[in-house]
Scaffold this motif. Structure first.
Motif, PDB file in Angstrom:
ATOM      1  N   ASN A   1       4.345  -1.592  -7.122  1.00 45.74           N
ATOM      2  CA  ASN A   1       4.580  -0.736  -8.289  1.00 45.74           C
ATOM      3  C   ASN A   1       3.692   0.494  -8.328  1.00 45.74           C
ATOM      4  N   GLY A   2       2.951   0.706  -7.249  1.00 45.84           N
ATOM      5  CA  GLY A   2       2.111   1.882  -7.142  1.00 45.84           C
ATOM      6  C   GLY A   2       2.427   2.641  -5.870  1.00 45.84           C
ATOM      7  N   VAL A   3       1.966   2.128  -4.747  1.00 47.15           N
ATOM      8  CA  VAL A   3       2.193   2.817  -3.470  1.00 47.15           C
ATOM      9  C   VAL A   3       3.682   3.013  -3.219  1.00 47.15           C
ATOM     10  N   GLU A   4       4.469   1.930  -3.368  1.00 46.74           N
ATOM     11  CA  GLU A   4       5.901   2.061  -3.108  1.00 46.74           C
ATOM     12  C   GLU A   4       6.612   2.849  -4.197  1.00 46.74           C
TER      13      GLU A   4
ATOM     14  N   PRO B   1      14.385  -1.801 -10.045  1.00 43.14           N
ATOM     15  CA  PRO B   1      12.935  -1.774  -9.800  1.00 43.14           C
ATOM     16  C   PRO B   1      12.360  -0.375  -9.948  1.00 43.14           C
ATOM     17  N   LEU B   2      11.195  -0.286 -10.543  1.00 43.67           N
ATOM     18  CA  LEU B   2      10.533   0.996 -10.754  1.00 43.67           C
ATOM     19  C   LEU B   2      10.348   1.750  -9.438  1.00 43.67           C
ATOM     20  N   LYS B   3      10.125   1.001  -8.354  1.00 45.55           N
ATOM     21  CA  LYS B   3       9.918   1.656  -7.064  1.00 45.55           C
ATOM     22  C   LYS B   3      11.196   2.284  -6.519  1.00 45.55           C
ATOM     23  N   GLU B   4      12.356   1.939  -7.087  1.00 44.51           N
ATOM     24  CA  GLU B   4      13.621   2.521  -6.648  1.00 44.51           C
ATOM     25  C   GLU B   4      14.046   3.698  -7.508  1.00 44.51           C
ATOM     26  N   ILE B   5      13.287   3.996  -8.558  1.00 45.62           N
ATOM     27  CA  ILE B   5      13.571   5.160  -9.400  1.00 45.62           C
ATOM     28  C   ILE B   5      13.232   6.422  -8.620  1.00 45.62           C
TER      29      ILE B   5
ATOM     30  N   ASN C   1      -0.144   4.801   3.501  1.00 47.57           N
ATOM     31  CA  ASN C   1       1.060   4.494   4.267  1.00 47.57           C
ATOM     32  C   ASN C   1       0.824   4.481   5.773  1.00 47.57           C
ATOM     33  N   ALA C   2      -0.421   4.500   6.182  1.00 46.46           N
ATOM     34  CA  ALA C   2      -0.763   4.377   7.601  1.00 46.46           C
ATOM     35  C   ALA C   2      -1.137   2.925   7.896  1.00 46.46           C
ATOM     36  N   ALA C   3      -0.621   2.392   8.983  1.00 43.63           N
ATOM     37  CA  ALA C   3      -1.004   1.046   9.440  1.00 43.63           C
ATOM     38  C   ALA C   3      -0.799   0.003   8.346  1.00 43.63           C
TER      39      ALA C   3
ATOM     40  N   LEU D   1       8.465  12.812  -2.030  1.00 45.07           N
ATOM     41  CA  LEU D   1       7.252  12.639  -1.225  1.00 45.07           C
ATOM     42  C   LEU D   1       6.151  11.896  -1.999  1.00 45.07           C
ATOM     43  N   LEU D   2       5.763  12.428  -3.146  1.00 45.26           N
ATOM     44  CA  LEU D   2       4.608  11.890  -3.877  1.00 45.26           C
ATOM     45  C   LEU D   2       4.715  12.249  -5.340  1.00 45.26           C
TER      46      LEU D   2
END
Length: 626
Positions: free
Chosen positions: A334-337, A599-603, A388-390, A355-356
């Motif tokens: 719910n944050g990074v994604e 899901p919030l991450k799909e908004i 989002n690295a590694a 992007l961000l």
């Protein structure tokens, strides 16, 4: 515990692989001269009468006092990618940038290598307003250290060590009280830098710098159990505490660990979080368990999400308490994604990518504001490429005689028992969909079979299979994290036989065994809707499904009038399945007009609402009293 070396983890989760690929593409899309522009200007290596069209904008603009900070993030993200995969292209690009930085340092007299002038720090010391110079310089130090530690660049360490000489001499000029005044303005993550460099070099100057950068005016109240954080800027303090954590790892001095634990208690345990796991509004910590008045358009700065995930990782390694792993899962979903590298269907004239988003608004009817690739470069732009690295980091942890499954993502992990027996763990999510058809193009096997329609609706549990491969038997303890969001006891099977049911999410579930080649552990985690109220208003809450916070798509604030006491009874599955995938989609049953939840991450670009006030039905006794 220590994280299992990511070079021994083969990530297979499609969404995580997509994010890593997008991150790599973005890192490579930025030219060396663009990234180095402010360093070259400060070192007198370029002189131009006007700004070129291809210059990076936003906080990287030469007119911004934070200019140059992003390069440090870039170097760190690239270093992790190089470490994980041996990426030759990123390695060559990183090495070329570091050679340029070395030349800049020589042009500046052999020590200073910042993209800003030294006088910024002197202005801070004189009480003048300058925007976070130590924050900017910390990012460069961090990038150089990571390039040395993870990517093996020896020149990077030399540059950082020479740069530290400047700080050693500069900080020696002040009394304790004078330097405390400087630290009260901002310190970035300099404590972590000095601890890292002490670890890498063993030089005494870094012990001096650790002592000087001890911020007693913040740390001492924390140790006394006071609350110095309410209404305090969050992301200026989290890096300081990460420095305390690293100082404890390097020096073993107990005070550093005590400060770190006191901070977590004050910031998280005693304060509470939003349903997303994140905190803050307008970049400051909310009052303890008083979140309702702070639902706004600037909740959950991405930097705080990333840095608190780092802090949770440290504390899990110290204590082994799965509450930190639950926290990481909640904040990643719910944050990074939710805030970086969004991809979906084009919406209302907008592209199918984002992007961000610097902040994650939780005020009703708001929308995410997506940054551009070359015109923003907020602080969160930097933590975006690091986060989002590694992405195999933190999936597994290992200590002597045990392996911990911390997060559940399709992956293969290799580890050794007693330093000798090699064991491979294959972790797979069972989609339970009976088909691999992902689109309207029928290009995969779609034969008629009973499994095609079993289960007929989305299952009420998540299922994972863990298969072990080894040449000889091996004795070790398998530790399984049981997610905090389970709706009923989790079921754990060994080679098809039920061995346990557990609701205990406060401990890692252990399986001690002499493991054989081909052993399979299957876990079933019951999943369903939950209504998570605000700590200061039980009638206002967010709907969650497993680790995912759901968002209702609406342009205006809505109040839900319920026909049943349980708010989750108001939502029912919607568009449950598409081709070979069960979707997380819900709709309201009795609202007019209805509200769709995803899901919030799909908004992407829709206006949405996370927290809903609910009006529960009045029962007959209540009506009679009226």
């Amino acid at each position: 515990m220590e994280p299992l070396d990511i070079r021994n983890v083969h990530l297979l989760e499609n969404e995580l692989l997509r994010r890593e690929a997008e991150n790599r593409r973005y890192l490579l899309s930025l030219g060396n001269r663009e990234l180095l522009f402010n360093y070259l200007m400060e070192a007198g290596k370029i002189s131009i009468p006007y700004l070129p069209d291809d210059i990076l904008g936003g906080w990287e603009s030469p007119t911004c006092q934070l200019r140059g900070h992003f390069l440090g993030h870039w170097l760190s993200a690239a270093a992790w990618q190089i470490y994980e995969t041996g990426d030759a292209e990123l390695k060559a690009k990183s090495d070329a940038i570091i050679r340029e930085l070395d030349e800049c340092q020589q042009n500046n007299g052999g020590q200073w290598v910042g993209p800003i002038p030294e006088k910024y720090l002197d202005l801070i010391a004189r009480g003048k307003q300058v925007w976070a110079p130590q924050y900017t310089l910390h990012k460069l130090f961090m990038g150089l250290i990571d390039q040395n530690r993870l990517a093996g660049n020896e020149l990077a360490l030399k540059i950082a060590d020479r740069f530290a000489d400047w700080f050693d001499a500069w900080s020696a000029k002040f009394t304790r009280e004078q330097f405390d005044d400087i630290l009260d303005v901002e310190t970035g993550g300099m404590l972590e830098v000095w601890a890292d460099l002490l670890d890498l070099t063993g030089e005494e100057k870094y012990r001096r710098l650790l002592k000087r950068y001890y911020r007693g005016r913040l740390f001492e109240p924390l140790l006394r159990g006071e609350d110095p954080l309410t209404n305090m800027h969050a992301n200026t303090t989290i890096p300081e505490i990460l420095g305390c954590a690293r100082a404890w790892e390097v020096t073993g001095e107990q005070k550093w660990l005590d400060i770190t634990k006191a901070y977590w208690k004050c910031a998280v345990d005693d304060r509470g979080t939003f349903a997303t796991g994140g905190q803050t509004q307008g970049e400051i910590w909310t009052p303890k368990n008083k979140l309702k008045a702070r639902l706004g358009d600037k909740n959950q700065e991405h930097c705080t999400v990333y840095n608190m995930i780092r802090l949770a990782d440290f504390l899990f390694r110290c204590e082994g308490d799965p509450k930190y792993l639950h926290y990481i899962e909640q904040n990643f979903h719910n944050g990074v994604e939710a805030q970086t590298y969004w991809q979906g269907d084009p919406q209302n004239g907008h592209p199918g990518k984002g992007l961000l988003t610097y902040f994650l608004p939780l005020k009703a009817g708001m929308h995410k504001t997506w940054a551009g690739e070359r015109d923003s470069f907020f602080c969160c732009h930097g933590t975006m490429v690091q986060a989002n690295a590694a992405l195999a980091r933190g999936l597994y942890y290992q200590e002597s005689g045990s392996l911990c499954v911390a997060q559940y993502a399709d992956s293969d992990a290799e580890f050794f028992v007693d330093g000798e027996t090699k064991v491979t763990l294959q972790l797979r999510r069972d989609a339970m969909n009976g088909s691999w058809q992902k689109s309207s193009v029928n290009n995969v096997a779609n034969s008629i079979a009973a499994v095609q329609s079993a289960p007929d609706n989305r299952p009420d549990y998540e299922k994972f299979d863990l298969k072990f491969t080894m040449k000889t038997s091996a004795d070790f303890r398998l530790l399984l994290r049981v997610p905090k969001w389970i709706q009923a006891p989790a079921s754990i099977y060994l080679n098809g036989s039920l061995i346990a049911k557990t609701e205990d999410t406060a401990k890692l579930f252990p399986i001690d065994r002499t493991w054989q080649d081909g052993d399979i552990v299957t876990v079933l985690f019951p999943i369903g809707l939950r209504f998570v109220p605000l700590p200061d208003d039980p009638q206002t809450g967010a709907f969650c499904y497993g680790p995912d916070v759901l968002a209702g798509i609406t342009d205006v604030e809505r109040v839900l009038t319920l026909e049943q006491d349980d708010p989750t009874a108001e939502l029912s599955p919607d568009t449950e399945r598409q081709w070979g995938t069960f979707l997380t989609r819900f709709r309201t049953e009795t609202q007019d007009p209805g509200i769709n939840f995803i899901p919030l991450k799909e908004i992407g670009y829709q206006n949405y609402q996370v927290y809903f006030r609910v009006k529960k039905p009045k029962h007959e006794t209540e009506k009679g009293k009226e």
